[in-house]
Scaffold this active site. Structure first.
Site, PDB file in Angstrom:
ATOM      1  N   ASP A  68      -0.395  65.031  17.839  1.00  0.00           N
ATOM      2  CA  ASP A  68      -1.660  65.766  17.796  1.00  0.00           C
ATOM      3  C   ASP A  68      -2.810  64.789  18.019  1.00  0.00           C
ATOM      4  OD1 ASP A  68      -2.562  68.730  16.369  1.00  0.00           O
ATOM      5  OD2 ASP A  68      -4.095  67.169  16.575  1.00  0.00           O
ATOM      6  N   HIS A  74       2.819  76.606  19.363  1.00  0.00           N
ATOM      7  CA  HIS A  74       3.098  75.234  18.948  1.00  0.00           C
ATOM      8  C   HIS A  74       3.433  75.209  17.467  1.00  0.00           C
ATOM      9  CE1 HIS A  74      -1.232  76.033  18.808  1.00  0.00           C
ATOM     10  NE2 HIS A  74      -1.293  75.246  17.755  1.00  0.00           N
TER      11      HIS A  74
HETATM   12  P1  AMP Z   1      -4.004  75.274  16.181  1.00  0.00           P
HETATM   13  O1  AMP Z   1      -5.255  75.424  15.374  1.00  0.00           O
HETATM   14  O2  AMP Z   1      -2.768  75.589  15.388  1.00  0.00           O
HETATM   15  O3  AMP Z   1      -4.076  76.064  17.487  1.00  0.00           O
HETATM   16  O4  AMP Z   1      -3.873  73.743  16.524  1.00  0.00           O
HETATM   17  C1  AMP Z   1      -4.195  73.184  17.749  1.00  0.00           C
HETATM   18  C2  AMP Z   1      -3.969  71.692  17.616  1.00  0.00           C
HETATM   19  O5  AMP Z   1      -3.964  71.128  18.915  1.00  0.00           O
HETATM   20  C3  AMP Z   1      -5.047  70.964  16.819  1.00  0.00           C
HETATM   21  O6  AMP Z   1      -4.421  70.297  15.715  1.00  0.00           O
HETATM   22  C4  AMP Z   1      -5.629  69.967  17.821  1.00  0.00           C
HETATM   23  O7  AMP Z   1      -5.976  68.740  17.242  1.00  0.00           O
HETATM   24  C5  AMP Z   1      -4.502  69.831  18.836  1.00  0.00           C
HETATM   25  N1  AMP Z   1      -4.876  69.441  20.186  1.00  0.00           N
HETATM   26  C6  AMP Z   1      -5.859  69.969  20.957  1.00  0.00           C
HETATM   27  N2  AMP Z   1      -5.887  69.365  22.164  1.00  0.00           N
HETATM   28  C7  AMP Z   1      -4.887  68.451  22.161  1.00  0.00           C
HETATM   29  C8  AMP Z   1      -4.407  67.495  23.110  1.00  0.00           C
HETATM   30  N3  AMP Z   1      -4.963  67.362  24.324  1.00  0.00           N
HETATM   31  N4  AMP Z   1      -3.356  66.704  22.772  1.00  0.00           N
HETATM   32  C9  AMP Z   1      -2.819  66.811  21.536  1.00  0.00           C
HETATM   33  N5  AMP Z   1      -3.217  67.687  20.601  1.00  0.00           N
HETATM   34  C10 AMP Z   1      -4.246  68.487  20.900  1.00  0.00           C
END
Ligand code: AMP
Length: 125
Positions: free
Chosen positions: A35, A106
């Protein structure tokens, strides 16, 4: 795949190789990467390679092989990150109330330190 899936989301761009990720593991049907904004010492995301919005979508439309693969992938990541014995948390946020930010399924794998209570107690109205 649901007809409302938006293929412009950031995780599908990662799958297409359009933006980089810090890859932890890749299998035939799944990808695991760190993440970008870790909430714990270990914070890995595991996603299916095919386009599913969330767990509901995945359960409805994914092949059994994809379902088996993603859980094997989670299990493998947990071993690689050496959190099997200390413990960890796997969670997936869904929709508005679940506060899902990225509209591609995810699973968050969190660990490497004590994670505290499951969720803060909410005001129920
Ligand atoms: P959610 O709120 O469950 O949709 O979580 C989305 C997650 O994606 C968050 O923890 C973000 O920090 C993570 N995230 C967003 N963009 C990226 C990226 N480019 N690479 C890795 N993690 C990401």
């Amino acid at each position: 795949m649901s007809s409302t899936y938006d293929s412009n989301n950031i995780f599908f761009k990662i799958i297409r190789g359009e933006i980089p990720c810090d890859k932890v593991l890749e299998s035939e049907h799944s990808l695991a990467f760190r993440d970008i904004n870790p909430r714990a010492k270990v914070h890995v995301l595991v996603i299916p390679k095919k386009p599913y919005i969330n767990l509901n979508d995945f359960v409805l439309y994914a092949e059994d092989l994809e379902k088996i693969d993603i859980f094997n992938c989670i299990s493998q990541v947990v071993k690689q990150e050496k959190v099997t014995d200390s413990g960890y948390r796997v969670l997936t946020n869904i929709g508005y109330d679940g506060h899902q930010e990225v509209q591609h399924l995810h699973f968050h794998i969190l660990g490497g330190q004590p994670l505290g209570g499951f969720i803060k107690k909410l005001v129920i109205n």
